[in-house]
Enzyme design. Sequence first.
Site, PDB file in Angstrom:
ATOM      1  N   ALA A 261       0.820  -1.211   0.000  1.00 57.84           N
ATOM      2  CA  ALA A 261       0.000   0.000   0.000  1.00 57.84           C
ATOM      3  C   ALA A 261       0.856   1.264   0.000  1.00 57.84           C
ATOM      4  O   ALA A 261       1.800   1.380   0.780  1.00 57.84           O
ATOM      5  CB  ALA A 261      -0.894  -0.005   1.232  1.00 57.84           C
ATOM      6  N   PHE A 262       0.511   2.167  -0.897  1.00 68.33           N
ATOM      7  CA  PHE A 262       1.021   3.544  -0.846  1.00 68.33           C
ATOM      8  C   PHE A 262      -0.076   4.338  -0.114  1.00 68.33           C
ATOM      9  O   PHE A 262      -0.975   4.889  -0.744  1.00 68.33           O
ATOM     10  CB  PHE A 262       1.202   4.099  -2.260  1.00 68.33           C
ATOM     11  CG  PHE A 262       2.275   3.434  -3.080  1.00 68.33           C
ATOM     12  CD1 PHE A 262       2.111   2.156  -3.575  1.00 68.33           C
ATOM     13  CD2 PHE A 262       3.457   4.112  -3.383  1.00 68.33           C
ATOM     14  CE1 PHE A 262       3.095   1.552  -4.348  1.00 68.33           C
ATOM     15  CE2 PHE A 262       4.442   3.516  -4.152  1.00 68.33           C
ATOM     16  CZ  PHE A 262       4.269   2.230  -4.640  1.00 68.33           C
ATOM     17  N   ASP A 263       0.016   4.367   1.202  1.00 70.97           N
ATOM     18  CA  ASP A 263      -1.139   4.877   1.950  1.00 70.97           C
ATOM     19  C   ASP A 263      -1.437   6.343   1.661  1.00 70.97           C
ATOM     20  O   ASP A 263      -2.584   6.757   1.745  1.00 70.97           O
ATOM     21  CB  ASP A 263      -0.945   4.634   3.444  1.00 70.97           C
ATOM     22  CG  ASP A 263      -1.018   3.152   3.781  1.00 70.97           C
ATOM     23  OD1 ASP A 263      -2.089   2.564   3.603  1.00 70.97           O
ATOM     24  OD2 ASP A 263       0.007   2.567   4.170  1.00 70.97           O
ATOM     25  N   LEU A 264      -0.419   7.103   1.313  1.00 70.71           N
ATOM     26  CA  LEU A 264      -0.680   8.517   0.999  1.00 70.71           C
ATOM     27  C   LEU A 264      -1.130   8.664  -0.449  1.00 70.71           C
ATOM     28  O   LEU A 264      -2.143   9.298  -0.725  1.00 70.71           O
ATOM     29  CB  LEU A 264       0.564   9.364   1.283  1.00 70.71           C
ATOM     30  CG  LEU A 264       1.140   9.220   2.706  1.00 70.71           C
ATOM     31  CD1 LEU A 264       2.264  10.219   2.929  1.00 70.71           C
ATOM     32  CD2 LEU A 264       0.061   9.411   3.755  1.00 70.71           C
TER      33      LEU A 264
ATOM     34  N   GLY B   7      -4.657  12.485   4.483  1.00 70.72           N
ATOM     35  CA  GLY B   7      -5.646  13.443   4.963  1.00 70.72           C
ATOM     36  C   GLY B   7      -7.038  12.835   4.966  1.00 70.72           C
ATOM     37  O   GLY B   7      -7.761  12.906   5.958  1.00 70.72           O
TER      38      GLY B   7
ATOM     39  N   ALA C  38      -7.082   1.263   6.934  1.00 68.21           N
ATOM     40  CA  ALA C  38      -7.710  -0.050   7.116  1.00 68.21           C
ATOM     41  C   ALA C  38      -7.327  -0.619   8.472  1.00 68.21           C
ATOM     42  O   ALA C  38      -7.792  -0.130   9.496  1.00 68.21           O
ATOM     43  CB  ALA C  38      -7.379  -0.999   5.973  1.00 68.21           C
TER      44      ALA C  38
ATOM     45  N   TYR D   1      -4.209  -0.636   9.998  1.00 72.76           N
ATOM     46  CA  TYR D   1      -3.157   0.085  10.733  1.00 72.76           C
ATOM     47  C   TYR D   1      -3.577   1.497  11.098  1.00 72.76           C
ATOM     48  O   TYR D   1      -4.365   2.112  10.395  1.00 72.76           O
ATOM     49  CB  TYR D   1      -1.906   0.219   9.855  1.00 72.76           C
ATOM     50  CG  TYR D   1      -0.812  -0.780  10.187  1.00 72.76           C
ATOM     51  CD1 TYR D   1      -0.042  -0.633  11.332  1.00 72.76           C
ATOM     52  CD2 TYR D   1      -0.545  -1.849   9.343  1.00 72.76           C
ATOM     53  CE1 TYR D   1       0.964  -1.538  11.627  1.00 72.76           C
ATOM     54  CE2 TYR D   1       0.461  -2.761   9.635  1.00 72.76           C
ATOM     55  CZ  TYR D   1       1.214  -2.605  10.776  1.00 72.76           C
ATOM     56  OH  TYR D   1       2.194  -3.498  11.073  1.00 72.76           O
ATOM     57  N   GLU D   2      -2.947   2.036  12.166  1.00 73.49           N
ATOM     58  CA  GLU D   2      -3.003   3.480  12.381  1.00 73.49           C
ATOM     59  C   GLU D   2      -1.580   4.040  12.390  1.00 73.49           C
ATOM     60  O   GLU D   2      -0.640   3.432  12.907  1.00 73.49           O
ATOM     61  CB  GLU D   2      -3.681   3.955  13.664  1.00 73.49           C
ATOM     62  CG  GLU D   2      -4.522   3.022  14.420  1.00 73.49           C
ATOM     63  CD  GLU D   2      -5.820   2.683  13.736  1.00 73.49           C
ATOM     64  OE1 GLU D   2      -5.973   1.502  13.413  1.00 73.49           O
ATOM     65  OE2 GLU D   2      -6.671   3.570  13.532  1.00 73.49           O
TER      66      GLU D   2
ATOM     67  N   HIS E 113       7.467  -0.574   6.648  1.00 67.97           N
ATOM     68  CA  HIS E 113       6.783   0.719   6.560  1.00 67.97           C
ATOM     69  C   HIS E 113       7.837   1.731   6.126  1.00 67.97           C
ATOM     70  O   HIS E 113       8.742   2.044   6.909  1.00 67.97           O
ATOM     71  CB  HIS E 113       6.224   1.151   7.916  1.00 67.97           C
ATOM     72  CG  HIS E 113       5.197   0.221   8.480  1.00 67.97           C
ATOM     73  ND1 HIS E 113       3.854   0.341   8.231  1.00 67.97           N
ATOM     74  CD2 HIS E 113       5.323  -0.860   9.282  1.00 67.97           C
ATOM     75  CE1 HIS E 113       3.194  -0.616   8.852  1.00 67.97           C
ATOM     76  NE2 HIS E 113       4.061  -1.357   9.502  1.00 67.97           N
TER      77      HIS E 113
END
EC number: 1.4.3.-
Lengths: 694, 694
Positions: free
Chosen positions: A313-316, A322, A397, A399-400, A452
């Site tokens: 995942a590229f979470d950003l 945001g 999802a 993770y935080e 990460h």
Amino acid sequence: MVLERLQQVASHLAGHTNPSNPFDPLSTEEIAAAVAIVRQSHPDVFFNTVTLWEPRKEEMMRYVASPETVPRPHRIADVVAIGRGSKVFDGTVDLIEGKIVTWDLTEGVQPLITMEDLQIVETVVRKDAKVIEQCGIVGIPPQDMHKVYCDPWTIGYDERFGSGVRLQQALMYYRPHIDDSQYTYPLDFCPIYNSDTQEIVHIDIPKVRRPLNTAPPTNYHAEAIKAAGGFRTDLKPINISQPEGVSFTVDGRTVKWQNWSCHVGFNYREGIVLSNVTFNDKGTVRPIFWRISLAEMVVPYGNPERPHHRKHAFDLGEYGGGYMTNSLSLGCDCKGAIHYLDAAFVSRNGDPQTIKNAICIHEEDAGILFKHTDFRDNSTTVTRARKLLISQIFTAANYEYCVYWILHQDGTIQLEIKLTGILNTYALNPGESAAPWGTEVYPGVNAHNHQHLFCLRVDPNIDGPNNTISIVDAVAAEAPVGSEENFYGNAFYAKKTKVETMKEGMSDYDGASSRTWEMANEGKINAYSKKPVGYKLVSREVPKLLPKEGSLVWKRAGFARHAVHVTKYSDEQIHPAGRHVPQTSGEPSQGLPAWIAADPEGSLVNTDVVLWHTFGLTHFPAPEDYPVMPAEPMTVLLRPRGFFTENPAMDVPPSYSSTPSQVAAKKQGLTGVVDSLSRLAFGGTAEKGGSKDA
Amino acid sequence: MVLERLQQVASHLAGHTNPSNPFDPLSTEEIAAAVAIVRQSHPDVFFNTVTLWEPRKEEMMRYVASPETVPRPHRIADVVAIGRGSKVFDGTVDLIEGKIVTWDLTEGVQPLITMEDLQIVETVVRKDAKVIEQCGIVGIPPQDMHKVYCDPWTIGYDERFGSGVRLQQALMYYRPHIDDSQYTYPLDFCPIYNSDTQEIVHIDIPKVRRPLNTAPPTNYHAEAIKAAGGFRTDLKPINISQPEGVSFTVDGRTVKWQNWSCHVGFNYREGIVLSNVTFNDKGTVRPIFWRISLAEMVVPYGNPERPHHRKHAFDLGEYGGGYMTNSLSLGCDCKGAIHYLDAAFVSRNGDPQTIKNAICIHEEDAGILFKHTDFRDNSTTVTRARKLLISQIFTAANYEYCVYWILHQDGTIQLEIKLTGILNTYALNPGESAAPWGTEVYPGVNAHNHQHLFCLRVDPNIDGPNNTISIVDAVAAEAPVGSEENFYGNAFYAKKTKVETMKEGMSDYDGASSRTWEMANEGKINAYSKKPVGYKLVSREVPKLLPKEGSLVWKRAGFARHAVHVTKYSDEQIHPAGRHVPQTSGEPSQGLPAWIAADPEGSLVNTDVVLWHTFGLTHFPAPEDYPVMPAEPMTVLLRPRGFFTENPAMDVPPSYSSTPSQVAAKKQGLTGVVDSLSRLAFGGTAEKGGSKDA
């Protein structure tokens, strides 16, 4: 009606009332105005993003230098919209002039997946006949489909489907009861969802099937702990309060604290953005960073079995740090006296949305700032530190990510990230080993190895925009032991290698040499050290990107190939994995590799440069991380080294200070400036000492 | 009188009243008793050390397992005494039996320099004719000799003088006024002092002379800042209080907090020692560490010019981290509800001495312990962390070391060290460059490059004393991209290399592979992970020893050659640079290199092992570090990995917890267990959000 609204907004924005800072995120009114303007020409689109198109740096620098005389940069919205047939439009809208500036159909890309995009998948999955069939195969009867859940991810990249169709992969789970953690019950198959048609287009089914886990639930929420025997009762409250209020001020979104000033922006993608970061050095406001943000991240998982390779995942860039941000709560996420800022976004249908309390700003005590005791007479000065935290927490999802931008009184800026939440899990058969690609963290639960990797974008402005980057290594002198230059063999020094070109800027971490990277202004020499004024990037959690060279992740996450990349500044270069990340193949690699390839030999010396730093950690899960992970912190520092001519925190009042002459004259020093509330744990007085036996 | 006293003590110690824990440091009574016993046979010695001779591990383990049935180990004093003619005696004294057990004349060694040894040098220096002459040469007239100061250091090792005579080197300074920092006025010559004869025996004079600095003073004490314009006035108090008291208990020196229990010892040398560290895992008290301490450190300076090569202080082995410890103050060094422990030492003439408040024990809020939000319904659990700090601060001439042993609720033990105080400085002529071996941090002030290398001694007891150490590296799979085993190239895993022998245990740090070291019990398998239960050493600030192989520092500080050494447990092996460190030549190297050389191939698998970890930082000074250094922290973690079968902190009450079913039923979750005091910074209510514009 729309025109009237536009005029109101334009009038507001033109500065008649409460003019916004050009760095400010778009307000809900501005988002509404942008949507209205777009709709005039493109009535049928859905909105993916309406965010601030940041003012161009050159124009903005002029404005910041002289806001009274230089025209205020226009408020411009950066719009991503999706039309029928998955058409993607990239546009800009001038909110002052009330018109579309650019509007382009962008082919072959997929903009990020919004929370709305995510939310719908679970509903579709539960009704899909083929999914119901697969659930039956792993042991879930059709009447229990309401107990089936999914975490929808972007598909990453799957060569079978390419980039033309907007897809998500549904990581499947089951909950025996609605309050049970689904991560104990991962399902072994993976449906693929088409966002355009809202249907399941494929299901990836593993060769080896893994029926539904039969282990009992394991939960961490309060009801579960209470049922299992309850919480410990010996934790006495620690009260933190600021009866006289806070030590910072907020003007719009410009925060001033101690000698610091910065603008706190926020966008759908990077989350918090700090702009125009300056430090008041004895009356002179000195620029340090033009803009710093977390610009991208990638979380590659290390299990090679298909389709787990798609878990990176590229979470950003794929979801938005945001968009996924939490609404924070007093006393839970942060303690003390808190100032919150909200975040405004657009919804799919164009309505402005607000996340309340998206950003938390507060002070914390930070232990000892400095102390020294003269061993001759015990004359002592001890001063306590304070820090200012500007933070957000986003949920990706399972993770935080808790992101803390921390200003220190000594001129250091710290980025601390805490990882918590829940491990991504996969099914494991009884007797099957999770090793070497994962760990069995609970019976039948396989948590895969992962990294990460975060990309910090630093646009330095060290006494001005023209800066030079150097790689700094701690090395032994070359001269051998016994030579006249190094007879006793103890000589060592800081070896600086100037980054002359973008090609040279691609540099890796070296733990043995305690490698740092210096950002310096060669045009300004420190009066004492006689070297250019500078800041250093100090970062110690810098694992290698473990997916191999040439791998899918390596191609897609070019920014993660090196600890540091350096580029010449460009207004267009904010996103190191590209503007639109989902379903990129990495052929060619977007973002940093492409920018560097375009001018690998161009000079980076004494010019406007940007430093990109990839850091993070490699996580080999353990049972201790389950069913919820204790927060794991990591830190990056931006430290002044030769920027100031002395410790810049000496203006902080001490807790106690006595001089030798005061000690000699038996005079009291300066006492109790900061704290007189501290007490002994078990009674008695400070003079007596706290020992029970005393 | 002496006998009567001895009988009192013996009776006390025999357990009739308040029997001490065998781990307890010697009390003032016990020190007095030991001195009295020694004096019966050796009336003329001076005392260097009277400290606890720790109970032998095997005996003590038996006692700890069954204190009711196993005899209490005798209280024994470990004595170092100095007789006439610099004779050194090492002895042990049984305080229960009231007699000397061993008493040996130890030749060719020098025991550490005590604070009393240090204090006298300045007086001698000021009166020495040759020193007065040298002061005159650099510009200090004889009538100003009271303005001349020195920081006496052990001589380290100087081959011209060897080890037979007890020496100190006097680092010389000047103060224009008694309250001025002397470090702005270093003198360029270095007298050598004989502790036995109390006279200056030599002066090292540099080829290039550097007259007294003419720059104005720069100071940080309160009087100076007030005179220069005063302190900032905008810092509002942060109050930290525990109205219901603390959450830990102290029984003697055994601290219990949350699930932790440990004994807090202290000695003249290592300072704080944590013994018998256990964790209550749901009712089962599980041993984790038998003993952990900072066992040694070395601070090599990187300027090769003679005699700066002698600047490589072993602050623990040459001076004592206990002897130099500060008496701490409420609200200054630590805030909140504090429990202090005192420290007792012997004076040169045999009197017991007490440092009040030598150890601080207190709790702090530690931010978020864990949090997860379900993105579907915003059901959330968020729990705040608490930590327990056991700390001391010691002053080593110019520097201070703040040492925090931190217990976390999640089973992690953190050692945090903050460096503060003042840089060691040397004279610099106008126009002379400090580079490359130092930095001009203030006009005429050269601060030399240096390293701070600490040696953490960990005696693991992971569910028992028989443990195995492995080196763990995060590495990519060997299979190439495109191969069936690793088609997409994303496979990676934790590569474990078992340390079979002491030779193999000598291992270096690898930042790229995020190297850690595992301490595991192969006899006990984690029920979930199916791997041996274990803890990991996670340390990221691990510079290479920069003095070259074969150099004086390399020879003397053998422990610093590698990030990790592993040895088979021996009661005699506590001090990795040797028992008596001053004036050791390193030929042969004492401590770790000698122990390993004695049995390099002996098996270390599944036996009683000790892990020695050298970590720290390389400090290239900057003007920001002067005239007093903002504290620079560094951290080492001991983390449970596969030790527990789940997150061991789930018994901590949450700040807020709601479940999906509560959200669906619009029921309130569990709220405000921990904090209801937090407030908005600028008024308003939490519901409204804190924005000024809201």
